[in-house]
Design an enzyme around this catalytic site. Structure first.
Site, short mmCIF file in Angstrom:
data_model
loop_
_atom_site.label_atom_id
_atom_site.label_comp_id
_atom_site.label_asym_id
_atom_site.label_seq_id
_atom_site.Cartn_x
_atom_site.Cartn_y
_atom_site.Cartn_z
N TYR A 96 0.86 -1.19 0.00
CA TYR A 96 0.00 0.00 0.00
C TYR A 96 0.89 1.24 0.00
CZ TYR A 96 -4.29 2.56 0.24
OH TYR A 96 -5.32 3.40 -0.09
N ARG A 149 -9.04 10.90 -7.91
CA ARG A 149 -8.17 11.60 -6.97
C ARG A 149 -7.38 10.56 -6.18
NH1 ARG A 149 -8.92 13.03 -1.17
NH2 ARG A 149 -7.82 11.08 -1.38
N LYS A 167 -6.12 -1.82 -0.52
CA LYS A 167 -6.94 -1.66 0.69
C LYS A 167 -7.49 -3.00 1.16
CE LYS A 167 -7.47 2.91 1.53
NZ LYS A 167 -7.49 3.64 2.78
N GLU A 238 -13.58 5.20 -2.22
CA GLU A 238 -12.15 5.47 -2.08
C GLU A 238 -11.64 6.36 -3.23
OE1 GLU A 238 -8.84 5.30 0.13
OE2 GLU A 238 -10.60 4.09 0.61
N ASP A 239 -11.01 7.46 -2.86
CA ASP A 239 -10.29 8.33 -3.80
C ASP A 239 -11.17 8.89 -4.91
OD1 ASP A 239 -8.14 7.96 -2.22
OD2 ASP A 239 -6.90 6.90 -3.66
N ASP A 261 -13.61 6.15 3.27
CA ASP A 261 -12.40 6.08 4.09
C ASP A 261 -11.61 7.37 4.04
OD1 ASP A 261 -10.53 4.60 5.75
OD2 ASP A 261 -9.18 4.70 4.03
N ASP A 262 -11.58 8.06 2.90
CA ASP A 262 -10.84 9.32 2.80
C ASP A 262 -11.42 10.37 3.74
OD1 ASP A 262 -9.18 8.42 0.61
OD2 ASP A 262 -10.96 8.58 -0.64
N ASN A 401 -0.42 11.96 1.46
CA ASN A 401 0.24 10.80 0.86
C ASN A 401 0.42 11.03 -0.64
OD1 ASN A 401 0.75 8.74 2.82
ND2 ASN A 401 -1.47 8.52 3.08
#
Length: 545
Positions: A96, A149, A167, A238-239, A261-262, A401
């Site tokens: 990851y 993203r 993930k 996610e993202d 999660d973000d 990150n």
């Protein structure tokens, strides 16, 4: 208990969940037509692991190791997880962040074996059909991205698939969720990345991103198809870009079992870091003021969860939000600005505009700064020194990150604060020594939250995911940080103990789920024992011979 595999011979060796490779016993080889297909000497799982470790040690860089482990996952799932779980602190940065960022950028160049599902918007009206092509019929977790993203790297189109895959590997490696219940998905609506659109190797739809009503219809059809095919499934978003992530979460959070999660995982891990930091500074949560560098969904998610936690400790929610202040590309988020998104408005201050971050620190005097800007080096020497001037123990959290996007390094934070910073970052940094004192930087990685949240949901068959569950998770993470950890500057549990940490967090969250009638199964006599019984162990199944 022994079982019979559904396939035999050459096909058995090509079925990663059942394949034991050279660990098939002589009896199993005879029974399942494997004789002659393998070298004749059976070996143990432990010897296989030793061989893998030796092979990894000969590789030059982490991307090579990432690709090697991806290939291993595709041929022998048990051995893959045995490797990851043997040394999670070493392998998490490989499978990851930060390595997955480079893997996503080079996805089209290094693509080998398909994993998960790719659902293109050109299949609108047929998503249930495409979802039904997945061989497992009891899916409990979907991690899904549209690739817009990815980390701090931007629009990577279908290359973002590395994120759901990574993930879900951590769901298993860090919290013991059985991998057969996990499904990574990429929703391909095109890409606005011109380099990808011009690249003949690009594997996604060669078109600009779809927006508006067609995009919303695509998301809704996907959600409904998941509900029909996998009614016990939790969807983790996610993202996604901020302008999609926030409304998607708001639309579905009270209708299905889902979270982002973000927004929520990042918020919980940040709150966990704050709880642990306060044990060092000896202050109360309601006394804190945080200044966020970045005003997107991650920043507002953290700000809202901290505000909710402050409210639980007696502060008025409006007053709590005023203690969590945003600073974005256009400066301090104040009410007089006319460029604010709806999700930023609860945190807009009644204040004169400020366009320099260090000036905002001097004016507002925060106890902590939290970086979610994805722009490196913005926590410069002036910023850190100013924080140290106004706080005995300044909280410095550069959470962006991958490592290349971090607002500062651990060494910079410790050196410029004369070793007084309470530090955690989104990506890993090595230990730092300042004037004879050694510091172990904490990594405020969502891995402390989302696998444990997943295990709690899996064990309880939770119907919904609430904000309070993330506050419970944050407290459960922080309570595992020892006084020795704090003395070394570490405000998160050691990643080497991530499985134990996750099972503890999962137990606390499961207790909340049962206490608030959110579970889909009866409450067990001992929740902790039940959680551990649900956890996957990387051992080969015994086949009937």
């Amino acid at each position: 208990m022994s079982t019979e595999p559904a396939t035999v011979g050459y096909e058995l060796l090509r079925t990663p969940r059942l394949n034991k490779g050279t660990a098939f016993t002589e009896a199993e080889r005879r029974a399942y037509h494997l004789e002659g297909l393998l070298p004749p000497r059976p070996v143990t799982l432990e010897l296989q692991m030793a061989r893998i470790h030796a092979e990894l040690s000969n590789l030059d860089n982490n991307l090579q190791k990432y690709m090697f482990l991806s290939d291993l996952q595709a041929r022998n799932e048990t051995l893959y997880y045995a490797i990851l779980m043997s040394d999670p602190a070493t392998f998490m940065p490989i499978v990851y962040t930060p390595t997955v960022g480079e893997a996503c950028q080079k996805f089209d160049q290094i693509f080998r074996i398909p994993r998960g599902l790719y659902l293109p918007i050109t299949a609108l009206g047929r998503l249930k059909e495409l979802l039904s092509h997945w061989p497992q019929k009891d899916v409990r977790f979907i991690v899904v991205t549209d690739g817009e993203r990815i980390l701090g790297l931007g629009d990577l189109g279908v290359g973002g698939m590395g994120i759901p895959i990574g993930k879900l590997s951590l769901y298993t490696a860090c919290a013991g969720i059985p991998p057969q219940y996990c499904l990574p998905i990429t929703l391909d609506v095109g890409t606005n990345n011109p380099e990808l659109l011009e690249d003949p190797l690009y594997l996604g739809l060669n078109q600009k991103r779809v927006r508006g009503a067609d995009y919303a219809a695509f998301i809704d059809e996907f959600v409904q198809a998941v509900q029909e095919l996998y009614p016990k499934c939790c969807i983790q978003w996610e993202d996604f870009a901020n302008f999609n992530a926030v409304p998607i979460l708001e639309l579905y959070r009270d209708k299905i079992c889902t979270y982002n999660d973000d927004i929520q995982g990042t918020a919980a891990v940040a709150l966990a870091g704050v709880f642990a930091a306060l044990r060092i500074s000896k202050q109360k949560l309601t006394e804190q003021r945080f200044l966020f560098l970045g005003g997107g969904s991650a920043a507002t998610g953290i700000a809202e969860l901290i505000s909710q936690a402050m409210a639980l400790e007696g502060l008025d929610l409006k007053a709590a939000r005023a203690r969590n202040v945003l600073f974005d590309i256009n400066g301090l988020v104040v009410r007089s600005r006319n460029d604010l998104a709806d999700f930023q408005r609860p945190f807009a201050l009644e204040h004169a505009p400020i366009t320099k971050f260090v000036y905002a620190i001097k004016e507002l005097r925060p106890t902590g700064i939290i970086g979610v800007s994805t722009v490196p080096k913005l926590f410069n020497q002036s910023v850190i020194e100013t924080m140290a001037d106004i706080n005995k123990r300044p909280i410095i959290f550069p959470y962006s990150n991958p490592t290349s996007r971090s607002e500062c390094t651990a060494e910079e934070a410790y050196r410029w604060s004369q070793g007084r910073a309470i530090f955690a970052s989104g990506s890993p940094f090595p230990p730092v020594e300042i004037e004879g004192q050694s510091f172990t930087p904490g990594q405020g990685n969502n891995v402390y939250i989302f696998p444990a949240m997943g295990m709690a949901i899996f064990a309880t068959e939770a119907k919904r995911v609430t904000e309070e569950m993330f506050i419970v998770a944050a407290k459960a993470v922080a309570e595992q940080v020892t006084e020795k950890n704090l003395a070394d500057g570490l405000i998160y549990p050691p990643q080497s103990k991530i499985l134990e940490a996750s099972l503890h967090v999962a137990t606390r969250v499961a207790e909340y789920i049962y206490d608030h009638d959110l579970a889909g199964v009866p409450r067990p006599a001992d929740i902790s024992t039940h959680i551990r019984a649900c956890a996957y162990k990387p051992v080969y199944p015994a086949f009937a011979v």
